[in-house]
Design a protein around this motif. Structure first.
Motif, PDB file in Angstrom:
ATOM      1  N   GLN A  39      -1.334 -14.131 -13.150  1.00 48.78           N
ATOM      2  CA  GLN A  39      -1.286 -12.697 -12.907  1.00 48.78           C
ATOM      3  C   GLN A  39      -2.344 -12.265 -11.901  1.00 48.78           C
ATOM      4  O   GLN A  39      -2.128 -11.327 -11.128  1.00 48.78           O
ATOM      5  N   ALA A  42      -1.038 -13.609  -8.431  1.00 47.84           N
ATOM      6  CA  ALA A  42       0.178 -12.934  -7.972  1.00 47.84           C
ATOM      7  C   ALA A  42      -0.078 -11.470  -7.647  1.00 47.84           C
ATOM      8  O   ALA A  42       0.834 -10.763  -7.217  1.00 47.84           O
ATOM      9  N   SER A  43      -1.313 -11.023  -7.839  1.00 50.02           N
ATOM     10  CA  SER A  43      -1.653  -9.629  -7.582  1.00 50.02           C
ATOM     11  C   SER A  43      -1.839  -9.381  -6.086  1.00 50.02           C
ATOM     12  O   SER A  43      -1.993 -10.320  -5.297  1.00 50.02           O
ATOM     13  N   PRO A  44      -1.854  -8.110  -5.664  1.00 51.32           N
ATOM     14  CA  PRO A  44      -2.058  -7.799  -4.234  1.00 51.32           C
ATOM     15  C   PRO A  44      -3.401  -8.295  -3.714  1.00 51.32           C
ATOM     16  O   PRO A  44      -3.543  -8.510  -2.506  1.00 51.32           O
ATOM     17  N   ILE A 177      -4.946  -1.298  -0.976  1.00 51.16           N
ATOM     18  CA  ILE A 177      -4.425  -1.599  -2.312  1.00 51.16           C
ATOM     19  C   ILE A 177      -4.692  -0.421  -3.245  1.00 51.16           C
ATOM     20  O   ILE A 177      -5.817   0.030  -3.400  1.00 51.16           O
ATOM     21  N   PHE A 199       1.069   0.177  -7.047  1.00 49.93           N
ATOM     22  CA  PHE A 199       2.065  -0.279  -6.076  1.00 49.93           C
ATOM     23  C   PHE A 199       2.853   0.927  -5.568  1.00 49.93           C
ATOM     24  O   PHE A 199       2.916   1.968  -6.231  1.00 49.93           O
ATOM     25  N   TRP A 228       0.776  -2.707 -13.893  1.00 52.65           N
ATOM     26  CA  TRP A 228      -0.079  -3.589 -13.096  1.00 52.65           C
ATOM     27  C   TRP A 228       0.613  -4.906 -12.745  1.00 52.65           C
ATOM     28  O   TRP A 228       0.084  -5.725 -12.010  1.00 52.65           O
ATOM     29  N   CYS A 229       1.816  -5.134 -13.272  1.00 55.88           N
ATOM     30  CA  CYS A 229       2.500  -6.431 -13.157  1.00 55.88           C
ATOM     31  C   CYS A 229       3.184  -6.579 -11.797  1.00 55.88           C
ATOM     32  O   CYS A 229       4.091  -5.800 -11.468  1.00 55.88           O
ATOM     33  N   PRO A 230       2.779  -7.566 -10.989  1.00 53.37           N
ATOM     34  CA  PRO A 230       3.386  -7.741  -9.666  1.00 53.37           C
ATOM     35  C   PRO A 230       4.850  -8.152  -9.727  1.00 53.37           C
ATOM     36  O   PRO A 230       5.641  -7.784  -8.861  1.00 53.37           O
ATOM     37  N   HIS A 231       5.241  -8.894 -10.783  1.00 55.66           N
ATOM     38  CA  HIS A 231       6.637  -9.324 -10.901  1.00 55.66           C
ATOM     39  C   HIS A 231       7.539  -8.126 -11.238  1.00 55.66           C
ATOM     40  O   HIS A 231       8.677  -8.049 -10.756  1.00 55.66           O
ATOM     41  N   TYR A 233       6.914  -5.115 -10.296  1.00 54.09           N
ATOM     42  CA  TYR A 233       6.981  -4.377  -9.026  1.00 54.09           C
ATOM     43  C   TYR A 233       8.030  -4.991  -8.103  1.00 54.09           C
ATOM     44  O   TYR A 233       8.822  -4.278  -7.470  1.00 54.09           O
ATOM     45  N   GLU A 234       8.058  -6.323  -8.029  1.00 56.20           N
ATOM     46  CA  GLU A 234       9.038  -7.012  -7.176  1.00 56.20           C
ATOM     47  C   GLU A 234      10.456  -6.669  -7.615  1.00 56.20           C
ATOM     48  O   GLU A 234      11.359  -6.499  -6.785  1.00 56.20           O
TER      49      GLU A 234
END
Length: 263
Positions: A39, A42-44, A177, A199, A228-231, A233-234
């Motif tokens: 996590q 995989a974050s910004p 960010i 995001f 806060w989860c980048p996945h 967001y994707e």
């Protein structure tokens, strides 16, 4: 033994950042005992100019290894002057690079503690990041005590300049960010309950995305995620912000907007 030690640490750093770069570029999961590495990575914060941050770390460790070990390869009696000159200039360059790496690693440690460990405890620790920070600090200490510096004042001045330049560059790179894109719709912002933007969904939805989102909503499908989860967001980016708004979204983070952690 200071040069061989710096070179050895740099080689370990190459292995560390090389593995991270490989997993990022091949989209493979990074092995981590705490589960927090993925996590964080995989974050910004782990991407700079569209490339894995670990790639830049790999280049820095490669440079440090060359600076530390290259003069040791010159052993000929006829090239003593060349070796002496290389040692003199490489020490200063090693000091500057190690100082920059230490300052940058310190900022990343601050991000890890404030953005991940503060929320998830031990699960937010990225052990690869910690190892890199320790390595950078160790190399910096060795550049300080590994030789007798003739002008401590000049060295201190150089260190201050390097620190200031590194801090300014770091803040410039990471300032976007969490900052909303100018003109972005409020529906496109993914925020915490306190209003901090993590995001911004940049894609707009087409007819296919809207129809799919409405279909999923009609059959009672739910999306469980965290702001806060980048996945997560994707996934929303694939739908576009108009269609993402249609989804039955359940916020799992306790400090997220409209949190439904109990559910």
């Amino acid at each position: 033994w200071s040069r061989p030690l710096i070179g050895a640490i740099a080689l370990l750093g190459i292995v560390n950042t090389g593995y991270l770069t490989l997993t990022r570029l091949t989209s493979n999961e990074t092995v981590c005992p705490s589960g927090g590495c993925e996590q964080v990575l995989a974050s910004p914060y782990a991407t700079v100019f569209g490339l894995p941050l670990s790639l830049f770390g790999l280049l820095a460790y490669l440079t440090m290894a060359v600076l530390a070990l290259a003069p040791l390869a010159i052993k000929s009696e006829q090239q003593k002057q060349l070796r002496s000159s290389l040692e003199k200039w490489s020490w200063l360059l090693m000091f500057m690079l190690a100082a920059a790496m230490t300052v940058f690693s310190g900022y990343l440690m601050y991000i890890m503690f404030s953005q991940f460990i503060a929320k998830f405890g031990a699960a937010g620790i990225c052990y690869y990041c910690v190892f890199s920070a320790i390595s950078a600090t160790a190399m910096f200490v060795l550049t300080l005590i590994g030789r007798e510096w003739e002008d401590i004042g000049q060295l201190l001045f150089t260190g201050v300049i390097v620190t200031m330049v590194t801090l300014v560059a770091t803040l410039v790179v990471y300032s976007p960010i969490g900052a909303p894109t100018p003109g972005a719709s409020a529906d496109a912002l993914i925020q915490s309950a306190s209003g901090q933007t993590f995001f911004t969904i940049k894609n707009t939805s087409g007819d296919a995305e809207m129809q799919l989102a409405k279909h999923l909503k009609s059959i009672g499908a739910k999306e469980y995620g965290a702001y806060w989860c980048p996945h997560c967001y994707e996934q929303k980016e694939l739908f576009g912000y108009q269609a993402a708004k249609e989804l039955n979204y359940v916020e799992c983070a306790p400090d997220g907007k409209n949190s439904q952690t109990a559910l």
